[in-house]
Design a protein around this motif. Sequence first.
Motif, PDB file in Angstrom:
ATOM      1  N   ALA A  79     -30.634  11.696  -0.345  1.00  0.00           N
ATOM      2  CA  ALA A  79     -31.214  12.706   0.540  1.00  0.00           C
ATOM      3  C   ALA A  79     -32.664  12.376   0.872  1.00  0.00           C
ATOM      4  O   ALA A  79     -33.097  12.469   2.030  1.00  0.00           O
ATOM      5  CB  ALA A  79     -31.120  14.087  -0.105  1.00  0.00           C
ATOM      6  N   LEU A  80     -33.416  11.986  -0.130  1.00  0.00           N
ATOM      7  CA  LEU A  80     -34.829  11.670   0.096  1.00  0.00           C
ATOM      8  C   LEU A  80     -34.980  10.457   1.013  1.00  0.00           C
ATOM      9  O   LEU A  80     -35.916  10.394   1.817  1.00  0.00           O
ATOM     10  CB  LEU A  80     -35.516  11.426  -1.244  1.00  0.00           C
ATOM     11  N   ARG A  81     -34.070   9.514   0.907  1.00  0.00           N
ATOM     12  CA  ARG A  81     -34.147   8.345   1.786  1.00  0.00           C
ATOM     13  C   ARG A  81     -33.966   8.734   3.243  1.00  0.00           C
ATOM     14  O   ARG A  81     -34.536   8.111   4.146  1.00  0.00           O
ATOM     15  CB  ARG A  81     -33.075   7.321   1.379  1.00  0.00           C
ATOM     16  N   LEU A  82     -33.182   9.797   3.497  1.00  0.00           N
ATOM     17  CA  LEU A  82     -32.968  10.278   4.862  1.00  0.00           C
ATOM     18  C   LEU A  82     -34.032  11.269   5.304  1.00  0.00           C
ATOM     19  O   LEU A  82     -33.976  11.764   6.429  1.00  0.00           O
ATOM     20  CB  LEU A  82     -31.589  10.940   4.967  1.00  0.00           C
ATOM     21  N   GLY A  83     -34.968  11.586   4.420  1.00  0.00           N
ATOM     22  CA  GLY A  83     -35.995  12.556   4.772  1.00  0.00           C
ATOM     23  C   GLY A  83     -35.568  13.995   4.576  1.00  0.00           C
ATOM     24  O   GLY A  83     -36.274  14.918   5.008  1.00  0.00           O
ATOM     25  N   LEU A  84     -34.420  14.211   3.959  1.00  0.00           N
ATOM     26  CA  LEU A  84     -33.946  15.575   3.728  1.00  0.00           C
ATOM     27  C   LEU A  84     -34.724  16.220   2.587  1.00  0.00           C
ATOM     28  O   LEU A  84     -35.201  15.550   1.679  1.00  0.00           O
ATOM     29  CB  LEU A  84     -32.451  15.567   3.373  1.00  0.00           C
ATOM     30  N   ARG A  85     -34.809  17.522   2.635  1.00  0.00           N
ATOM     31  CA  ARG A  85     -35.296  18.274   1.482  1.00  0.00           C
ATOM     32  C   ARG A  85     -34.104  18.575   0.585  1.00  0.00           C
ATOM     33  O   ARG A  85     -32.991  18.775   1.063  1.00  0.00           O
ATOM     34  CB  ARG A  85     -35.973  19.577   1.928  1.00  0.00           C
ATOM     35  N   VAL A  86     -34.337  18.601  -0.703  1.00  0.00           N
ATOM     36  CA  VAL A  86     -33.239  18.823  -1.628  1.00  0.00           C
ATOM     37  C   VAL A  86     -33.705  19.742  -2.746  1.00  0.00           C
ATOM     38  O   VAL A  86     -34.858  19.702  -3.162  1.00  0.00           O
ATOM     39  CB  VAL A  86     -32.716  17.469  -2.185  1.00  0.00           C
ATOM     40  N   ARG A  87     -32.791  20.613  -3.186  1.00  0.00           N
ATOM     41  CA  ARG A  87     -33.090  21.483  -4.328  1.00  0.00           C
ATOM     42  C   ARG A  87     -31.864  21.542  -5.231  1.00  0.00           C
ATOM     43  O   ARG A  87     -30.730  21.393  -4.772  1.00  0.00           O
ATOM     44  CB  ARG A  87     -33.498  22.883  -3.859  1.00  0.00           C
ATOM     45  N   PHE A  88     -32.107  21.713  -6.526  1.00  0.00           N
ATOM     46  CA  PHE A  88     -31.048  21.684  -7.528  1.00  0.00           C
ATOM     47  C   PHE A  88     -30.999  23.015  -8.278  1.00  0.00           C
ATOM     48  O   PHE A  88     -32.043  23.580  -8.603  1.00  0.00           O
ATOM     49  CB  PHE A  88     -31.291  20.557  -8.533  1.00  0.00           C
ATOM     50  N   TYR A  89     -29.789  23.457  -8.553  1.00  0.00           N
ATOM     51  CA  TYR A  89     -29.596  24.672  -9.353  1.00  0.00           C
ATOM     52  C   TYR A  89     -28.781  24.284 -10.579  1.00  0.00           C
ATOM     53  O   TYR A  89     -27.704  23.699 -10.482  1.00  0.00           O
ATOM     54  CB  TYR A  89     -28.838  25.730  -8.556  1.00  0.00           C
ATOM     55  N   ARG A  90     -29.293  24.594 -11.750  1.00  0.00           N
ATOM     56  CA  ARG A  90     -28.611  24.296 -12.995  1.00  0.00           C
ATOM     57  C   ARG A  90     -28.875  25.396 -14.001  1.00  0.00           C
ATOM     58  O   ARG A  90     -29.871  26.116 -13.901  1.00  0.00           O
ATOM     59  CB  ARG A  90     -29.053  22.941 -13.544  1.00  0.00           C
ATOM     60  N   ASP A  91     -27.992  25.514 -14.968  1.00  0.00           N
ATOM     61  CA  ASP A  91     -28.128  26.605 -15.935  1.00  0.00           C
ATOM     62  C   ASP A  91     -28.939  26.215 -17.155  1.00  0.00           C
ATOM     63  O   ASP A  91     -29.178  27.045 -18.034  1.00  0.00           O
ATOM     64  CB  ASP A  91     -26.753  27.140 -16.355  1.00  0.00           C
ATOM     65  N   GLN A  92     -29.368  24.957 -17.218  1.00  0.00           N
ATOM     66  CA  GLN A  92     -30.245  24.515 -18.295  1.00  0.00           C
ATOM     67  C   GLN A  92     -31.040  23.302 -17.824  1.00  0.00           C
ATOM     68  O   GLN A  92     -30.611  22.602 -16.901  1.00  0.00           O
ATOM     69  CB  GLN A  92     -29.436  24.169 -19.543  1.00  0.00           C
ATOM     70  N   PRO A  93     -32.182  23.034 -18.419  1.00  0.00           N
ATOM     71  CA  PRO A  93     -32.975  21.875 -17.988  1.00  0.00           C
ATOM     72  C   PRO A  93     -32.151  20.595 -18.106  1.00  0.00           C
ATOM     73  O   PRO A  93     -31.357  20.425 -19.031  1.00  0.00           O
ATOM     74  CB  PRO A  93     -34.153  21.874 -18.967  1.00  0.00           C
ATOM     75  N   ALA A  94     -32.326  19.696 -17.131  1.00  0.00           N
ATOM     76  CA  ALA A  94     -31.578  18.441 -17.127  1.00  0.00           C
ATOM     77  C   ALA A  94     -32.490  17.311 -16.681  1.00  0.00           C
ATOM     78  O   ALA A  94     -33.198  17.434 -15.689  1.00  0.00           O
ATOM     79  CB  ALA A  94     -30.363  18.535 -16.199  1.00  0.00           C
ATOM     80  N   GLY A  95     -32.476  16.198 -17.422  1.00  0.00           N
ATOM     81  CA  GLY A  95     -33.350  15.082 -17.116  1.00  0.00           C
ATOM     82  C   GLY A  95     -33.060  14.350 -15.826  1.00  0.00           C
ATOM     83  O   GLY A  95     -33.992  13.964 -15.111  1.00  0.00           O
ATOM     84  N   PRO A  96     -31.779  14.120 -15.462  1.00  0.00           N
ATOM     85  CA  PRO A  96     -31.499  13.255 -14.319  1.00  0.00           C
ATOM     86  C   PRO A  96     -32.145  13.658 -13.000  1.00  0.00           C
ATOM     87  O   PRO A  96     -32.495  12.794 -12.199  1.00  0.00           O
ATOM     88  CB  PRO A  96     -29.966  13.307 -14.223  1.00  0.00           C
ATOM     89  N   THR A  97     -32.301  14.946 -12.718  1.00  0.00           N
ATOM     90  CA  THR A  97     -32.812  15.351 -11.403  1.00  0.00           C
ATOM     91  C   THR A  97     -34.277  15.782 -11.429  1.00  0.00           C
ATOM     92  O   THR A  97     -34.796  16.242 -10.411  1.00  0.00           O
ATOM     93  CB  THR A  97     -31.964  16.500 -10.823  1.00  0.00           C
ATOM     94  N   GLU A  98     -34.923  15.631 -12.552  1.00  0.00           N
ATOM     95  CA  GLU A  98     -36.335  16.016 -12.621  1.00  0.00           C
ATOM     96  C   GLU A  98     -37.161  15.179 -11.638  1.00  0.00           C
ATOM     97  O   GLU A  98     -37.029  13.969 -11.568  1.00  0.00           O
ATOM     98  CB  GLU A  98     -36.876  15.832 -14.035  1.00  0.00           C
ATOM     99  N   GLY A  99     -38.010  15.846 -10.875  1.00  0.00           N
ATOM    100  CA  GLY A  99     -38.914  15.164  -9.964  1.00  0.00           C
ATOM    101  C   GLY A  99     -38.324  14.796  -8.617  1.00  0.00           C
ATOM    102  O   GLY A  99     -39.030  14.250  -7.763  1.00  0.00           O
ATOM    103  N   LEU A 100     -37.043  15.102  -8.385  1.00  0.00           N
ATOM    104  CA  LEU A 100     -36.418  14.707  -7.121  1.00  0.00           C
ATOM    105  C   LEU A 100     -36.504  15.789  -6.055  1.00  0.00           C
ATOM    106  O   LEU A 100     -36.260  15.533  -4.891  1.00  0.00           O
ATOM    107  CB  LEU A 100     -34.951  14.333  -7.352  1.00  0.00           C
ATOM    108  N   GLY A 101     -36.781  17.009  -6.433  1.00  0.00           N
ATOM    109  CA  GLY A 101     -36.837  18.102  -5.469  1.00  0.00           C
ATOM    110  C   GLY A 101     -37.116  19.396  -6.192  1.00  0.00           C
ATOM    111  O   GLY A 101     -37.497  19.408  -7.359  1.00  0.00           O
ATOM    112  N   GLU A 102     -36.918  20.514  -5.503  1.00  0.00           N
ATOM    113  CA  GLU A 102     -37.093  21.811  -6.143  1.00  0.00           C
ATOM    114  C   GLU A 102     -36.041  22.010  -7.221  1.00  0.00           C
ATOM    115  O   GLU A 102     -34.886  21.634  -7.045  1.00  0.00           O
ATOM    116  CB  GLU A 102     -36.936  22.929  -5.114  1.00  0.00           C
ATOM    117  N   GLY A 103     -36.436  22.623  -8.311  1.00  0.00           N
ATOM    118  CA  GLY A 103     -35.491  22.886  -9.380  1.00  0.00           C
ATOM    119  C   GLY A 103     -35.392  24.366  -9.690  1.00  0.00           C
ATOM    120  O   GLY A 103     -36.418  25.051  -9.800  1.00  0.00           O
TER     121      GLY A 103
END
Length: 401
Positions: A43-67
């Motif tokens: 998504a970031l390569r295409l210039g898209l904004r991205v946000r993640f919803y999870r029920d507990q902290p997760a390392g893989p998506t940290e720093g990639l968008g809104e959490g």
Amino acid sequence: MSDDPSSSDDGRSGAAARPAATGFPTVGILGGGQLGRMLGAAALRLGLRVRFYRDQPAGPTEGLGEGFVAALDDAESLRRFVDGCSAVTLENEWFDLRTLVEVLPSHVPLWPSIQTMRWVGDKITQKHHAVEHGLPVGPFRACASVDELRAAARELGQPLVVKRPRHSYDGYGNATAHDDAELLAAYERLGGGPGGDGRVLVEAWVPFVRELAVMVARRPNGEDVAYPVAHTVQRDHRCAAVEVPARIEPAVAREATALARRVAVAYGCVGVVGVEMFELADGRLLLNELAPRPHNTGHYTIEACTTSQFENHLRAVLDWPLGSASMRRPAAVMVNVLGHRKGEASARSLPAALALGDVAVHVYGKRVVLPGRKMGHVTALGESTEQARERAERAAALLEL
């Protein structure tokens, strides 16, 4: 209902993504594992904004968008999550989507749709839906008691494959039973014991010659792109490696692609769907399972194909034109990197793997290593699968994350 199940009756998943008034669209992703990580990177390569919803902290998506970190039934958090999204998608089938649907604006599509998830999220329902649509599957039984389990063993013979209907993946929730003792133990662990609902899916052992997988990217209007047929190498009910293209007869490859496309239509899939199947000795194919989202067997596409499965998934859920699935080199091999210990993840072995040069190393950013847990993968391209696999396996063997 329409002949095309992607026209779902929930009134929300059939809408096309509405372009952002200004700037670039925002894609909401339910989940924060490695699939979310790779979706986010695409998504970031295409210039898209991205946000993640999870029920507990997760390392893989940290720093990639809104959490967003909150319970899956937290209506207010979910309302804030979907506010401003052009489309919402998911990276696994574990989500209870009832609260999300209640707060999802009518103009924001959810792909895969609620209807698709009803058909796919429970493996027993998934099998029955395949039968109803004339898709080829092996013999199976849904068992909700020990008596039904024993009856299935008499009818289907042994060995048998026992699966938990929900939350079953990567060898978690699957077992092979060679005799009555193993069968009862599998039932107790997967369905009849604490945490189970008393049900298991029991499948006859299929005498296959190889396991195949085809990734299909599909837009809401039915336009699709099919990736090359992959040969998946399994160990202990887990995908160990993927070889592309599969070394199969051209007629089998054509039939595998056609079957995958039929599956995508039958389940109303929008986005990427991973279709796993068995090839029998006579060339016939049987559908094994499907996953209505990017899939482990499609990770090779990041380096090997013109458009990765992750980019095409984003294009599809936004109802944008799909990219080519053609291979950049004649062959590719992806090898999973699994945990072999329990403890904190470490990058100590990473330089040694990187020193090999002509391989692509992906580390998922998981903080904790567990035996059998997917910690990353390695992909190598080459003129032949033998050449690519040798390099990929050498690099994967060096990674002790």
